[in-house]
Design a protein around this motif. Structure first.
Motif, PDB file in Angstrom:
ATOM      1  N   LEU A 215     -55.580 -32.114  94.232  1.00  0.00           N
ATOM      2  CA  LEU A 215     -56.429 -31.265  92.902  1.00  0.00           C
ATOM      3  C   LEU A 215     -56.092 -29.660  93.073  1.00  0.00           C
ATOM      4  CD1 LEU A 215     -59.688 -32.733  91.722  1.00  0.00           C
ATOM      5  CD2 LEU A 215     -57.185 -33.419  91.071  1.00  0.00           C
ATOM      6  N   ALA A 216     -56.254 -29.430  94.281  1.00  0.00           N
ATOM      7  CA  ALA A 216     -55.589 -28.106  95.005  1.00  0.00           C
ATOM      8  C   ALA A 216     -54.034 -28.104  94.353  1.00  0.00           C
ATOM      9  CB  ALA A 216     -56.628 -27.672  96.138  1.00  0.00           C
ATOM     10  N   ARG A 217     -53.678 -28.593  95.386  1.00  0.00           N
ATOM     11  CA  ARG A 217     -52.180 -29.033  94.775  1.00  0.00           C
ATOM     12  C   ARG A 217     -51.214 -29.560  94.004  1.00  0.00           C
ATOM     13  NH1 ARG A 217     -50.257 -30.296 101.233  1.00  0.00           N
ATOM     14  NH2 ARG A 217     -48.229 -29.663  99.472  1.00  0.00           N
ATOM     15  N   SER A 218     -51.958 -29.881  93.371  1.00  0.00           N
ATOM     16  CA  SER A 218     -51.470 -30.354  91.726  1.00  0.00           C
ATOM     17  C   SER A 218     -50.471 -29.576  90.503  1.00  0.00           C
ATOM     18  CB  SER A 218     -52.648 -31.277  91.383  1.00  0.00           C
ATOM     19  OG  SER A 218     -53.352 -30.432  90.767  1.00  0.00           O
ATOM     20  N   PHE A 219     -51.095 -28.077  90.757  1.00  0.00           N
ATOM     21  CA  PHE A 219     -50.304 -27.248  90.707  1.00  0.00           C
ATOM     22  C   PHE A 219     -49.019 -26.597  90.741  1.00  0.00           C
ATOM     23  CE2 PHE A 219     -54.329 -28.127  87.848  1.00  0.00           C
ATOM     24  CZ  PHE A 219     -54.093 -27.833  86.266  1.00  0.00           C
ATOM     25  N   LEU A 227     -46.840 -37.784  94.735  1.00  0.00           N
ATOM     26  CA  LEU A 227     -47.067 -39.445  94.856  1.00  0.00           C
ATOM     27  C   LEU A 227     -47.037 -39.153  96.360  1.00  0.00           C
ATOM     28  CD1 LEU A 227     -44.766 -40.957  92.322  1.00  0.00           C
ATOM     29  CD2 LEU A 227     -47.033 -40.646  92.210  1.00  0.00           C
ATOM     30  N   GLU A 228     -46.297 -38.530  97.461  1.00  0.00           N
ATOM     31  CA  GLU A 228     -45.964 -39.103  99.007  1.00  0.00           C
ATOM     32  C   GLU A 228     -47.598 -38.446  99.498  1.00  0.00           C
ATOM     33  OE1 GLU A 228     -45.015 -40.137 102.398  1.00  0.00           O
ATOM     34  OE2 GLU A 228     -44.587 -40.027 100.142  1.00  0.00           O
ATOM     35  N   LEU A 229     -48.002 -37.348  98.620  1.00  0.00           N
ATOM     36  CA  LEU A 229     -49.469 -36.599  99.118  1.00  0.00           C
ATOM     37  C   LEU A 229     -50.700 -37.666  99.085  1.00  0.00           C
ATOM     38  CD1 LEU A 229     -49.333 -33.050  98.136  1.00  0.00           C
ATOM     39  CD2 LEU A 229     -49.308 -33.805 100.370  1.00  0.00           C
ATOM     40  N   GLU A 230     -50.480 -38.870  97.905  1.00  0.00           N
ATOM     41  CA  GLU A 230     -51.491 -39.577  97.549  1.00  0.00           C
ATOM     42  C   GLU A 230     -51.585 -40.200  98.251  1.00  0.00           C
ATOM     43  OE1 GLU A 230     -52.320 -38.613  92.471  1.00  0.00           O
ATOM     44  OE2 GLU A 230     -51.625 -40.365  93.372  1.00  0.00           O
ATOM     45  N   ALA A 231     -50.022 -41.210  98.506  1.00  0.00           N
ATOM     46  CA  ALA A 231     -50.069 -42.439  98.905  1.00  0.00           C
ATOM     47  C   ALA A 231     -50.463 -42.220 100.886  1.00  0.00           C
ATOM     48  CB  ALA A 231     -48.434 -42.844  99.118  1.00  0.00           C
ATOM     49  N   ARG A 232     -50.366 -41.135 101.301  1.00  0.00           N
ATOM     50  CA  ARG A 232     -50.835 -40.882 102.475  1.00  0.00           C
ATOM     51  C   ARG A 232     -52.688 -40.549 102.316  1.00  0.00           C
ATOM     52  NH1 ARG A 232     -47.053 -39.307 106.086  1.00  0.00           N
ATOM     53  NH2 ARG A 232     -44.960 -38.802 105.621  1.00  0.00           N
ATOM     54  N   ALA A 233     -52.450 -39.491 101.559  1.00  0.00           N
ATOM     55  CA  ALA A 233     -54.329 -39.610 101.412  1.00  0.00           C
ATOM     56  C   ALA A 233     -54.862 -40.970 101.706  1.00  0.00           C
ATOM     57  CB  ALA A 233     -54.560 -38.816 100.111  1.00  0.00           C
ATOM     58  N   ILE A 234     -54.454 -41.874 100.925  1.00  0.00           N
ATOM     59  CA  ILE A 234     -55.370 -42.643 100.905  1.00  0.00           C
ATOM     60  C   ILE A 234     -55.020 -43.891 101.586  1.00  0.00           C
ATOM     61  CG2 ILE A 234     -53.318 -44.192  99.281  1.00  0.00           C
ATOM     62  CD1 ILE A 234     -55.550 -45.712  97.391  1.00  0.00           C
ATOM     63  N   ALA A 235     -54.268 -43.774 102.508  1.00  0.00           N
ATOM     64  CA  ALA A 235     -53.500 -44.664 103.646  1.00  0.00           C
ATOM     65  C   ALA A 235     -54.882 -44.342 104.825  1.00  0.00           C
ATOM     66  CB  ALA A 235     -52.328 -44.603 103.616  1.00  0.00           C
ATOM     67  N   LYS A 236     -55.144 -43.313 104.251  1.00  0.00           N
ATOM     68  CA  LYS A 236     -55.535 -42.568 105.729  1.00  0.00           C
ATOM     69  C   LYS A 236     -57.589 -42.713 105.186  1.00  0.00           C
ATOM     70  CE  LYS A 236     -57.322 -38.219 107.455  1.00  0.00           C
ATOM     71  NZ  LYS A 236     -57.311 -36.671 107.415  1.00  0.00           N
ATOM     72  N   ALA A 237     -57.412 -43.398 104.075  1.00  0.00           N
ATOM     73  CA  ALA A 237     -58.940 -43.339 103.578  1.00  0.00           C
ATOM     74  C   ALA A 237     -59.034 -44.503 104.083  1.00  0.00           C
ATOM     75  CB  ALA A 237     -59.524 -43.229 101.607  1.00  0.00           C
TER      76      ALA A 237
END
Length: 261
Positions: A215-219, A227-237
């Motif tokens: 959320l901090a980076r979304s703006f 999308l890439e940040l989300e993909a990497r984050a959910i893969a890590k999770a």
């Protein structure tokens, strides 16, 4: 003996920070600013803290900067301002970037830098009698503590322009309607915020940290980068212990234990 300007208390996994200058409208002087700075580092560094709660003691949440102190500083007022903002900016940055949620209980009016601190929370619960004002230009000053960054992101540029240029007072219910705060307390704001902090502390810490970071980076990112940040984050999770526990609990139809080793 002078009262401690910031009360730091611990209840299980939740660290509570209480601004404690009620006789001075909880305004920010050097002692309080230093205390907030060091407490924010503690919040950030202590791995056993899973949620942070910020509130004020007395009738006000925070009346902003200590104007009496500015007047007393005379020709050294610019030096004082730089000292204050050095500590306070450090506190704001660490509270915003730490890997745990921040809940704010607004117990009364928040003005100037107090508004900035109130807006900093991931979830902000206010007493019905609380109100909010930018306050700076009313005394010939400009905003600090991230107010010009936070306010337009929460309420939009047009509303931010009006609130910062006119210093119009915003009541708690309007604040909730325009997105300045999360909600008005149905009962006691501190009790509701405390219960919420406890609930968040029992949640998936890594996932919460990931959500805050996204959320901090979304703006400031484009769609494809986000999308890439989300993909990497959910893969890590998914490969982490919390993700594995969450999936296992879902399939087993039981409550997840995110405090698992």
């Amino acid at each position: 003996m002078e009262a401690v300007p910031l009360l730091v208390t611990r209840e299980n996994d939740v660290l509570r920070l209480t601004i404690n200058r009620p006789d001075a409208a909880n305004t920010l002087d050097v002692a309080l600013s230093k205390a907030l700075f060091h407490a924010a580092i503690e919040c950030d560094e202590d791995e056993t803290v899973r949620a942070v709660l910020l509130t004020g003691n007395g009738k006000l949440f925070c009346g902003g900067g200590d104007i009496t102190g500015f007047a007393a500083a005379g020709d050294s007022v610019s030096h004082l301002a730089k000292e204050l903002t050095t500590y306070l900016n450090g506190a704001v940055s660490r509270l915003a970037r730490m890997d745990k949620p921040l809940v704010v209980a607004v117990n009364g009016p928040a003005a100037g830098a107090g508004l900035s601190l109130a807006m900093l929370g991931d979830i902000v619960i206010a007493e019905p009698e609380a109100h909010f004002s930018a306050a700076y230009s009313a005394i010939g000053l400009t905003p600090d503590l991230g107010q010009s960054w936070l306010l337009p992101r929460l309420v939009g540029l047009r509303r931010a322009q009006e609130l910062m240029l006119t210093n119009r007072r915003v009541g708690a219910r309007e604040a909730a309607e325009i997105g300045l705060i999360t909600r008005v307390a149905a009962g006691d704001a501190l009790a509701e915020a405390s219960a919420l902090a406890v609930e968040l502390a029992s949640g998936p810490r890594s996932a919460i940290a990931g959500i805050r970071a996204l959320l901090a980076r979304s703006f400031t990112t484009g769609l494809e980068e986000q999308l890439e940040l989300e993909a990497r984050a959910i893969a890590k999770a998914l490969r982490g212990m919390e993700g594995q526990e969450g999936i296992s609990a879902f399939l087993s139809k039981r409550k997840a234990d995110f405090r698992c080793p």
